[in-house]
Scaffold this active site. Structure first.
Site, PDB file in Angstrom:
ATOM      1  CG  ASP A 136      12.411  -2.473  -8.541  1.00  0.00           C
ATOM      2  OD1 ASP A 136      13.051  -1.886  -7.655  1.00  0.00           O
ATOM      3  OD2 ASP A 136      12.630  -2.300  -9.765  1.00  0.00           O
TER       4      ASP A 136
ATOM      5  CE  LYS B  13      10.862   1.947  -9.712  1.00  0.00           C
ATOM      6  NZ  LYS B  13      11.466   0.656 -10.074  1.00  0.00           N
TER       7      LYS B  13
ATOM      8  CE1 TYR C 192      -1.586   3.444   0.368  1.00  0.00           C
ATOM      9  CE2 TYR C 192      -3.517   3.269   1.751  1.00  0.00           C
ATOM     10  CZ  TYR C 192      -2.491   2.674   1.064  1.00  0.00           C
ATOM     11  OH  TYR C 192      -2.366   1.319   1.082  1.00  0.00           O
TER      12      TYR C 192
HETATM   13  C1  IPM Z   1      -4.093  -2.093   5.496  1.00  0.00           C
HETATM   14  C2  IPM Z   1      -5.174  -1.986   4.433  1.00  0.00           C
HETATM   15  C3  IPM Z   1      -5.580  -0.532   4.242  1.00  0.00           C
HETATM   16  C4  IPM Z   1      -4.371   0.214   3.683  1.00  0.00           C
HETATM   17  C5  IPM Z   1      -6.809  -0.286   3.346  1.00  0.00           C
HETATM   18  C6  IPM Z   1      -7.989  -1.097   3.777  1.00  0.00           C
HETATM   19  C7  IPM Z   1      -7.168   1.161   3.318  1.00  0.00           C
HETATM   20  O1  IPM Z   1      -4.765  -2.587   3.243  1.00  0.00           O
HETATM   21  O2  IPM Z   1      -4.329  -1.628   6.618  1.00  0.00           O
HETATM   22  O3  IPM Z   1      -3.054  -2.671   5.230  1.00  0.00           O
HETATM   23  O4  IPM Z   1      -4.136   0.189   2.458  1.00  0.00           O
HETATM   24  O5  IPM Z   1      -3.660   0.831   4.482  1.00  0.00           O
END
Ligand code: IPM
Ligand code: NAD
Ligand code: MN
Length: 356
Positions: free
Chosen positions: A218, A186, A136
């Site tokens: 998985d 993983k 992320y």
């Molecule tokens: C969540 C959402 C967010 C994430 C997105 C909207 C950035 O899917 O809070 O679960 O991936 O964390």
């Protein structure tokens, strides 16, 4: 005592409104509630999905109640202007690295699960999702290669310290449950996961009472629908935790039921500073139609009261009211019923009054 309320976009507005009715009913002495804009709503009105004023409001509060962000009309904006950057930005800026996502069966809902009722009835799992790292937040980009093809990349990485702190959160959480922790990774393919696994094993030495095991993601996805009762506490990275928690919601019955807490290290006068939100998104397909289930947000408010404001009895009152309303058969479209968002709100408010 101050709560920042950030409803955001789509059904975020609708579900937050219903949760706030419960907060008003509790009449907490000295509580201040202040609203702020995030997401597409903030982008339209203020030119940015996470305006400085909203971030300031969040920082000056004891807790944040968050709805959801996201709007199809923003899906092609430059990434830093997209609604989703509001939630990612808050998690990062506020150091909210520990995401607690409980998935627990509700009596009477067994038949709404995607699983066989006798399996669904047993679910009681806490997913502890790391929230500040992983793919992320790594370097990302796109380019046109020399051969003319477009290429995109997202760097996945974890620092030892990031894994260590979420490990401690997870082991401590397991100690309040059945003392069983499954670390999901993983490691057969990814170096980030091998480090993750090594650090989990190192930290486990400090928690001899907790039984630690490891599972590839998985297999975990498969086991979660085969035998969810075998899980107690799960600890996993940002991406795997995102996916597994949506999946866990359907084991319980609906994504409209699962709350979450995002916690860091900062303490307030009443507990731990945190952001609370349903695990679902802005649901553009049903937004503005009074169809969303507000229960995940109500249960997120309960987590807020417990973790950030030290109001355990109020938290339990909300959780009990939601469970009893479900047991009474009041259900939205997500659970095969016909109750609207506001009707579910009415039912939970009435129940809260009756169990005061
Ligand atoms: C969540 C959402 C967010 C994430 C997105 C909207 C950035 O899917 O809070 O679960 O991936 O964390
Ligand atoms: P979503 O969770 O918004 O919706 C998935 C499906 O579940 C939809 O069919 C929706 O109608 C249904 N659903 C979700 N919540 C519900 C509720 N409370 N009651 C009844 N039904 C419900 O996921 P998506 O469609 O993949 O994403 C929509 C937008 O939301 C995207 O912009 C995405 O980025 C964003 N999103 C934001 C967050 C967040 O703010 N934390 C979380 C997930 C997705
Ligand atoms: Mn998600």
């Amino acid at each position: 005592m101050k709560i920042a309320v950030l409803p955001g976009d789509g059904i975020g507005q609708e579900v937050t409104r219903e949760a706030l009715r419960l907060l008003e009913l509790l009449e907490l002495p000295g509580l201040e509630v202040e609203h702020g804009e995030v997401g597409a709503t903030a982008y339209r009105n203020q030119g940015h999905p996470l305006p400085e004023a909203t971030l300031e409001l969040a920082r000056s509060s004891d807790a944040i109640l968050f709805g959801a962000v996201g709007d199809p009309s923003c899906d092609n904006l430059e990434r830093h202007l997209r609604p989703e950057q509001a939630i990612l930005g808050l998690r990062a800026a506020l150091g909210l690295f520990a995401n607690l996502r409980p998935a627990t069966a509700f009596p009477g809902l067994e038949h709404m699960s995607g699983l066989k009722p006798e399996i669904a009835r047993e679910i009681d799992v806490l997913i502890v999702r790391e929230l500040n790292g992983d793919v992320y937040f790594g370097d990302k980009g796109t380019r046109v290669r020399e051969d003319g093809q477009r290429e995109g990349w997202d760097m996945m990485s974890y620092a030892e310290s990031e894994v260590r702190r979420i490990a401690h959160t997870a082991f401590r959480a397991a100690q309040t449950r059945k003392n069983r922790l499954t670390s999901v990774d993983k490691a057969n393919v990814l170096e980030t996961s091998q480090l993750w696994r090594d650090v989990m094993i190192e930290v486990s030495a400090e928690y001899p009472d907790v039984e630690l095991d490891h599972m590839y993601v998985d297999n975990a996805a498969m086991q979660l629908v085969k035998a969810p009762a075998n899980f107690d506490t799960i600890v996993t990275g940002n991406l795997f935790g995102d996916i597994l928690s949506d999946q866990a919601s359907m084991c319980v019955g609906s994504i409209g039921l699962l709350p979450s807490a995002a916690l860091g290290e900062r303490q307030t006068d009443y507990g731990t500073f945190g952001l609370y939100e349903p695990i679902h998104g802005s649901a553009p397909d049903i937004a503005g139609k009074n169809l969303a289930n507000p229960m995940a947000t109500m249960l997120s408010l309960a987590m807020l009261l417990r973790h950030s404001l030290g109001r355990e009895a109020d938290a339990e009152r909300i959780e009990r009211a939601v469970a009893e309303v479900l047991a009474d058969g009041v259900r939205g479209g997500d659970l095969g019923g016909s109750a609207t968002t506001t009707e579910i709100g009415d039912a939970v408010v009435t129940k809260m009054v009756s169990i005061s």
